[in-house]
Motif scaffolding. Structure first.
Motif, PDB file in Angstrom:
ATOM      1  N   ILE A 264       0.677  -1.136   0.107  1.00 48.28           N
ATOM      2  CA  ILE A 264       0.033   0.034   0.168  1.00 48.28           C
ATOM      3  C   ILE A 264       0.847   1.094  -0.067  1.00 48.28           C
ATOM      4  CG2 ILE A 264      -1.704   1.418   1.372  1.00 48.28           C
ATOM      5  CD1 ILE A 264      -3.066  -1.414   0.003  1.00 48.28           C
ATOM      6  N   LYS A 265       0.691   2.076  -0.870  1.00 48.81           N
ATOM      7  CA  LYS A 265       1.365   3.371  -1.160  1.00 48.81           C
ATOM      8  C   LYS A 265       0.579   4.079  -1.957  1.00 48.81           C
ATOM      9  CE  LYS A 265       4.621   1.471  -4.540  1.00 48.81           C
ATOM     10  NZ  LYS A 265       5.932   1.517  -5.077  1.00 48.81           N
ATOM     11  N   VAL A 300       8.635  -7.229   2.093  1.00 47.09           N
ATOM     12  CA  VAL A 300       7.728  -6.597   1.356  1.00 47.09           C
ATOM     13  C   VAL A 300       7.240  -5.243   1.778  1.00 47.09           C
ATOM     14  CG1 VAL A 300       6.436  -8.843   0.617  1.00 47.09           C
ATOM     15  CG2 VAL A 300       5.867  -7.911   2.918  1.00 47.09           C
ATOM     16  N   VAL A 301       6.350  -4.520   0.983  1.00 49.19           N
ATOM     17  CA  VAL A 301       5.975  -3.041   1.131  1.00 49.19           C
ATOM     18  C   VAL A 301       7.514  -2.029   1.063  1.00 49.19           C
ATOM     19  CG1 VAL A 301       5.054  -1.423   2.778  1.00 49.19           C
ATOM     20  CG2 VAL A 301       4.657  -3.978   2.993  1.00 49.19           C
ATOM     21  N   THR A 302       7.007  -1.173   0.094  1.00 48.46           N
ATOM     22  CA  THR A 302       7.901  -0.217  -0.320  1.00 48.46           C
ATOM     23  C   THR A 302       8.331   0.372   1.093  1.00 48.46           C
ATOM     24  OG1 THR A 302       6.714   0.286  -2.252  1.00 48.46           O
ATOM     25  CG2 THR A 302       7.982   2.000  -1.268  1.00 48.46           C
ATOM     26  N   LEU A 303       9.794   0.436   1.214  1.00 47.48           N
ATOM     27  CA  LEU A 303      10.354   1.094   2.455  1.00 47.48           C
ATOM     28  C   LEU A 303       9.615   2.115   3.255  1.00 47.48           C
ATOM     29  CD1 LEU A 303      12.852  -0.052   4.155  1.00 47.48           C
ATOM     30  CD2 LEU A 303      14.222   1.644   2.959  1.00 47.48           C
ATOM     31  N   TRP A 304       9.319   3.039   2.749  1.00 44.25           N
ATOM     32  CA  TRP A 304       8.588   4.397   3.737  1.00 44.25           C
ATOM     33  C   TRP A 304       7.614   3.928   4.103  1.00 44.25           C
ATOM     34  CZ3 TRP A 304       9.242   8.975  -0.173  1.00 44.25           C
ATOM     35  CH2 TRP A 304      10.388   9.218  -0.631  1.00 44.25           C
ATOM     36  N   TYR A 305       6.913   2.811   3.661  1.00 41.57           N
ATOM     37  CA  TYR A 305       5.466   2.492   4.205  1.00 41.57           C
ATOM     38  C   TYR A 305       5.580   1.028   5.024  1.00 41.57           C
ATOM     39  CZ  TYR A 305       4.538   6.167   1.035  1.00 41.57           C
ATOM     40  OH  TYR A 305       4.358   7.477   0.393  1.00 41.57           O
ATOM     41  N   ARG A 306       6.741   0.650   5.362  1.00 43.59           N
ATOM     42  CA  ARG A 306       6.989  -0.736   5.781  1.00 43.59           C
ATOM     43  C   ARG A 306       6.894  -0.803   7.387  1.00 43.59           C
ATOM     44  NH1 ARG A 306      12.275  -3.825   4.118  1.00 43.59           N
ATOM     45  NH2 ARG A 306      11.500  -2.683   1.790  1.00 43.59           N
ATOM     46  N   SER A 325       0.911   1.119   6.697  1.00 39.62           N
ATOM     47  CA  SER A 325       1.077   1.581   5.507  1.00 39.62           C
ATOM     48  C   SER A 325      -0.137   2.736   5.297  1.00 39.62           C
ATOM     49  CB  SER A 325       0.949   0.782   4.226  1.00 39.62           C
ATOM     50  OG  SER A 325       1.827  -0.397   4.519  1.00 39.62           O
ATOM     51  N   THR A 326      -1.335   2.376   5.502  1.00 41.90           N
ATOM     52  CA  THR A 326      -2.334   3.077   5.495  1.00 41.90           C
ATOM     53  C   THR A 326      -2.184   4.347   6.562  1.00 41.90           C
ATOM     54  OG1 THR A 326      -3.703   1.262   5.092  1.00 41.90           O
ATOM     55  CG2 THR A 326      -4.868   3.468   5.759  1.00 41.90           C
ATOM     56  N   GLY A 327      -1.684   3.925   7.892  1.00 40.76           N
ATOM     57  CA  GLY A 327      -1.323   5.119   8.633  1.00 40.76           C
ATOM     58  C   GLY A 327      -0.182   6.190   7.987  1.00 40.76           C
ATOM     59  N   CYS A 328       0.758   5.556   7.342  1.00 42.44           N
ATOM     60  CA  CYS A 328       1.592   6.475   6.757  1.00 42.44           C
ATOM     61  C   CYS A 328       1.184   7.409   5.867  1.00 42.44           C
ATOM     62  CB  CYS A 328       2.691   5.635   6.097  1.00 42.44           C
ATOM     63  SG  CYS A 328       3.849   4.719   7.395  1.00 42.44           S
ATOM     64  N   ILE A 329       0.059   6.726   5.108  1.00 41.83           N
ATOM     65  CA  ILE A 329      -0.722   7.607   3.928  1.00 41.83           C
ATOM     66  C   ILE A 329      -1.547   8.638   4.270  1.00 41.83           C
ATOM     67  CG2 ILE A 329      -2.438   7.506   2.100  1.00 41.83           C
ATOM     68  CD1 ILE A 329      -1.036   4.968   1.036  1.00 41.83           C
ATOM     69  N   LEU A 330      -2.259   8.235   5.649  1.00 37.65           N
ATOM     70  CA  LEU A 330      -3.173   9.057   6.149  1.00 37.65           C
ATOM     71  C   LEU A 330      -2.216  10.431   6.703  1.00 37.65           C
ATOM     72  CD1 LEU A 330      -5.567  10.496   7.428  1.00 37.65           C
ATOM     73  CD2 LEU A 330      -5.307   8.936   9.427  1.00 37.65           C
ATOM     74  N   ALA A 331      -1.027  10.354   7.462  1.00 35.08           N
ATOM     75  CA  ALA A 331      -0.336  11.096   8.023  1.00 35.08           C
ATOM     76  C   ALA A 331       0.227  11.918   6.842  1.00 35.08           C
ATOM     77  CB  ALA A 331       0.915  10.528   8.970  1.00 35.08           C
ATOM     78  N   ILE A 339       6.143  10.724   5.387  1.00 38.27           N
ATOM     79  CA  ILE A 339       6.680  11.260   6.608  1.00 38.27           C
ATOM     80  C   ILE A 339       8.048  10.609   7.295  1.00 38.27           C
ATOM     81  CG2 ILE A 339       4.244  11.841   7.363  1.00 38.27           C
ATOM     82  CD1 ILE A 339       4.080   8.765   8.965  1.00 38.27           C
ATOM     83  N   MET A 340       8.085   9.124   6.719  1.00 37.58           N
ATOM     84  CA  MET A 340       9.268   8.668   6.987  1.00 37.58           C
ATOM     85  C   MET A 340       9.945   8.343   5.735  1.00 37.58           C
ATOM     86  SD  MET A 340       8.168   6.469  10.238  1.00 37.58           S
ATOM     87  CE  MET A 340       6.187   6.153  10.016  1.00 37.58           C
ATOM     88  N   PRO A 341      11.000   8.989   5.182  1.00 37.55           N
ATOM     89  CA  PRO A 341      11.390   8.644   3.905  1.00 37.55           C
ATOM     90  C   PRO A 341      12.716   7.781   4.182  1.00 37.55           C
ATOM     91  CG  PRO A 341      11.328  11.034   3.888  1.00 37.55           C
ATOM     92  CD  PRO A 341      10.716  10.519   5.344  1.00 37.55           C
ATOM     93  N   GLY A 342      12.969   6.970   4.649  1.00 39.62           N
ATOM     94  CA  GLY A 342      14.427   6.329   4.988  1.00 39.62           C
ATOM     95  C   GLY A 342      14.867   5.865   3.609  1.00 39.62           C
ATOM     96  N   ARG A 343      16.115   5.774   3.526  1.00 45.94           N
ATOM     97  CA  ARG A 343      16.899   5.467   2.428  1.00 45.94           C
ATOM     98  C   ARG A 343      17.363   3.973   2.600  1.00 45.94           C
ATOM     99  NH1 ARG A 343      21.716   9.349   3.144  1.00 45.94           N
ATOM    100  NH2 ARG A 343      21.088   9.119   5.449  1.00 45.94           N
ATOM    101  N   THR A 344      17.422   3.486   3.634  1.00 47.59           N
ATOM    102  CA  THR A 344      17.839   2.001   3.870  1.00 47.59           C
ATOM    103  C   THR A 344      16.993   1.553   4.965  1.00 47.59           C
ATOM    104  OG1 THR A 344      19.402   2.646   5.290  1.00 47.59           O
ATOM    105  CG2 THR A 344      20.369   2.466   3.446  1.00 47.59           C
ATOM    106  N   GLU A 345      17.042   0.154   5.206  1.00 45.22           N
ATOM    107  CA  GLU A 345      16.317  -0.512   6.306  1.00 45.22           C
ATOM    108  C   GLU A 345      16.651   0.157   7.766  1.00 45.22           C
ATOM    109  OE1 GLU A 345      16.191  -4.573   5.606  1.00 45.22           O
ATOM    110  OE2 GLU A 345      15.167  -4.142   3.475  1.00 45.22           O
ATOM    111  N   VAL A 346      17.905   0.340   7.951  1.00 41.91           N
ATOM    112  CA  VAL A 346      18.387   0.813   9.235  1.00 41.91           C
ATOM    113  C   VAL A 346      18.015   2.236   9.528  1.00 41.91           C
ATOM    114  CG1 VAL A 346      20.448   1.279  10.409  1.00 41.91           C
ATOM    115  CG2 VAL A 346      20.525  -0.550   8.967  1.00 41.91           C
TER     116      VAL A 346
END
Ligand SMILES: Nc1ncnc2c1ncn2[C@@H]1O[C@H](COP(=O)(O)OP(=O)(O)OP(=O)(O)O)[C@@H](O)[C@H]1O
Length: 624
Positions: A264-265, A300-306, A325-331, A339-346
């Motif tokens: 979901i993204k 699974v799931v695109t990193l920013w929404y994982r 992921s839905t919460g990320c989209i709402l925010a 809201i949380m655009p990470g470049r890597t998993e860490v």
């Protein structure tokens, strides 16, 4: 697997009827090495319940007619017609969807006779059971409208009905049965879903001699990511509620049918000009059974929404990952930017802890999640959602808090979210038909606009035709996230947004993407585990490390940084072994897309080291 394909001879604009194997091969020089959720295992869940190929096979104008069939044991004979079904389109014109007809006894031979190519019938018989392919020459290709990791999407006209449709052309890795199976799962799942907020698969286009496959969908003018990134578009509160309500209704339906979407993204939420939102792209979706401890891949799931549990390596999860992921989209809709655009998993994990707080000591003591030791922070992080979104209306904040709960169990369900006060407090969700009508604003359109600007800027800077040429080549097949970097995003980032406090603005990272992609501080990384994902042209420069996730990351990264990531990622082999034993990762594949998590490390040290390495790699790449 070979395929006797003759070169397409169709007229300009017509969908190719067949293609040589060689053409796609050029792009797919390296085999995928990525965790691949096992299609077979998912099939076991459903096959048998799905009947003998007698499920929805005729697309009708009435939703209820086909809805009755979904998930049924194939007993709905009224849809078992081997001919045309006629319905009345919105305009009153007769709509003929004659090609999807029933094949009650879908044995392989029968499927071949029906016009399916053998590479498809041999591994994806269940997915196409009961259907007959549409002919390619019954569509006229109009424009390219989207580019996914393993597909290109075209706007086309159905020459039989005059209807405008979207054709998703699926790419395969060397006709590798595994990648065909992967795509088959998407078809299989889509055929079982029929809901106003879920994209409906209307048919398939291929032929006996063809090496390509197109999925036919109704045409949607926008996607949420593209719309949100368009300059001048700012969602009103009733509008946000309207989109959220539709998204949650679609999700509630999928979950009730035992389907997790797992990606979901915004770019997978398609919108039409009547304000209808439909969840699309079921390429990573899977069947799940809530009461069974069924091991699934965590990649699974695109990193920013994982969700955090996925980052911690959970293989037993449920609907809560889609709710995160839905919460990320709402925010994001309130914040005006991811809201949380990470470049890597860490980094993603770190961003989650900073915003949502870290789990309790109790959790760390009890958890058996594979990466917990590595990710446990030295100091606990406090939850800061309320601070960060202090200007968001209380009922929205409450829902964001709920959906972005660190503990998956407390996120509730799509149904409980739908009954939250967010939807019953004023202003109420507007009616989809009251939403503004927008000009085309796909992520893809935003990308094209941005690319055009960049090309012009390059030309002005005198970088010469070489750089211009290289840039344009690279954008032919960008990763989907590449598209998300539209000018609107950049614009929104610099102007900030009233709902997200300025100090929480995500720190930008001025990386110049390899190959001339733009840099706006957002790298929209994704884990894409589809085997066909190695087809991106970005990978042509990537040597022998075409792992999907790395590919997504490196679409925003200089080569050196990408190389660095790829070498570090080899550390993931141990986990891969484990997942392969669960049956969800092919045995001969190594789970390489790495979060750079050394065993026994700690989050803070990893972050520092990680940042240092990336910066070093970026410097090196720039100095080249
Ligand atoms: N039915 C449709 N109508 C219009 N555009 C569509 C439709 N389906 C997909 N698209 C466009 O094509 C893009 C890619 O489609 P999709 O996400 O299904 O492909 P994908 O290869 O699975 O992508 P991803 O790499 O994001 O998983 C979407 O973001 C969207 O903009």
């Amino acid at each position: 697997m070979g395929c006797l394909c003759s070169k397409a001879t169709s007229e300009e604009g017509k969908v190719e009827q067949s293609e040589t194997v060689e053409r796609p091969l050029k792009d797919y020089s390296v085999q995928l090495i990525a965790p691949t959720p096992s299609l077979r295992d998912d099939f076991v869940t459903e096959v048998g319940g799905g009947g003998d190929g007698a499920e929805v096979s005729v697309r009708r104008s009435s939703r209820t007619a086909s809805k009755a069939n979904v998930g049924n044991n194939g007993s709905k004979n009224e849809d078992h017609q081997r001919g045309a079904t006629l319905g009345l389109g919105a305009s009153g014109r007769q709509t003929v969807m004659s090609r999807i007809v029933s094949m009650p006894h879908g044995a392989q031979g029968e499927q071949t006779a029906a016009g399916w190519p053998s590479w498809l019938t041999s591994v994806a018989g269940d997915a196409i059971k009961g259907w007959v392919p549409r002919r390619a020459d019954s569509f006229e290709k109009l424009d390219k409208i989207g580019q996914g990791t393993y597909s290109s999407v075209y706007k086309a006209r159905d020459l039989e009905t005059g209807k405008i449709v979207a054709l998703k052309k699926v790419r395969f890795v060397n006709m590798d049965p595994e990648s065909v199976r992967f795509m088959a799962r998407e078809i299989y799942i889509l055929r079982r879903l029929d809901h106003p907020n879920v994209m409906k698969l209307e048919g398939l286009v291929t032929s006996r001699m063809s090496c390509s496959l197109y999925l036919v969908f109704e045409y949607m003018e926008h996607d949420l990511a593209g719309l949100a990134a368009t300059r001048g578009i700012k969602f009103t509160e009733p509008q946000i509620k309207c989109y959220m309500q539709q998204l949650l209704r679609g999700l509630e339906y999928c979950h009730s049918r035992g389907v997790l979407h797992r990606d979901i993204k915004g770019s997978n939420l398609l919108l039409d000009n009547n304000g209808a939102l439909k969840i699309g792209d079921f390429g990573l979706a899977t069947f799940y059974e809530p009461d069974q401890n069924q091991a699934l891949t965590s990649r699974v799931v695109t990193l920013w929404y994982r969700a955090p549990e996925l980052l911690l390596g959970s293989t037993e999860y449920g609907v809560s990952i889609d709710l995160w992921s839905t919460g990320c989209i709402l925010a994001e809709m309130y914040a005006g930017k991811p809201i949380m655009p990470g470049r890597t998993e860490v980094e993603q994990m770190h961003k989650i802890f900073k915003l949502c707080g870290s789990p309790s000591e109790e959790f760390w003591k009890k958890t058996k999640l594979p990466l917990a030791t590595s990710f446990k922070p030295q100091q606990p992080y406090k939850r800061r959602i309320a601070d960060t979104f202090k200007d968001v209306p209380p009922s929205a904040l409450e829902l964001i808090e709920k959906l972005l709960a660190i503990e998956p169990e407390t996120r509730g369900s799509a149904a409980s979210a739908l009954s939250s006060e967010f939807f019953s407090t004023h202003p109420l969700p507007c009616d989809p038909s009251d939403l503004p009508k927008y000009r085309p604003s796909k992520e893809f359109d935003a990308k094209l606009r941005d690319e055009e600007k960049r090309r012009k800027a390059d030309a002005i800077k005198g970088r010469g035709p070489e750089s211009v040429r290289r840039g344009s080549r690279d954008t032919k097949a960008p990763s989907p996230e590449f598209n998300a970097q539209g000018e609107g995003q950049r614009n929104r980032k610099t102007t900030g947004h009233k709902y997200m406090s300025q100090r929480d603005t995500v720190s930008s990272f001025a990386m110049e993407p390899h190959g001339g992609a733009r840099s706006n501080g957002y790298s929209h990384c994704s884990t894409m585990v589809h085997p066909s994902a190695v087809g991106s042209s970005l990978n042509k420069t990537a040597g022998s490390t075409n792992r999907p996730e790395l590919r997504s990351q490196r679409s925003h990264m200089p080569q050196a940084a990408a190389d660095l990531l790829s070498s570090s990622s080899k550390k993931k082999e141990t986990l891969a072994g484990k997942e392969s034993r669960t049956g969800y990762v092919p045995k001969n594949r190594i789970h390489c897309s790495g979060p750079l998590v050394p065993p026994g490390g700690n989050l803070e040290d990893m972050l520092k080291e990680h940042e240092r390495q990336i910066q070093q790699a970026v410097r090196k790449a720039r100095a080249r």
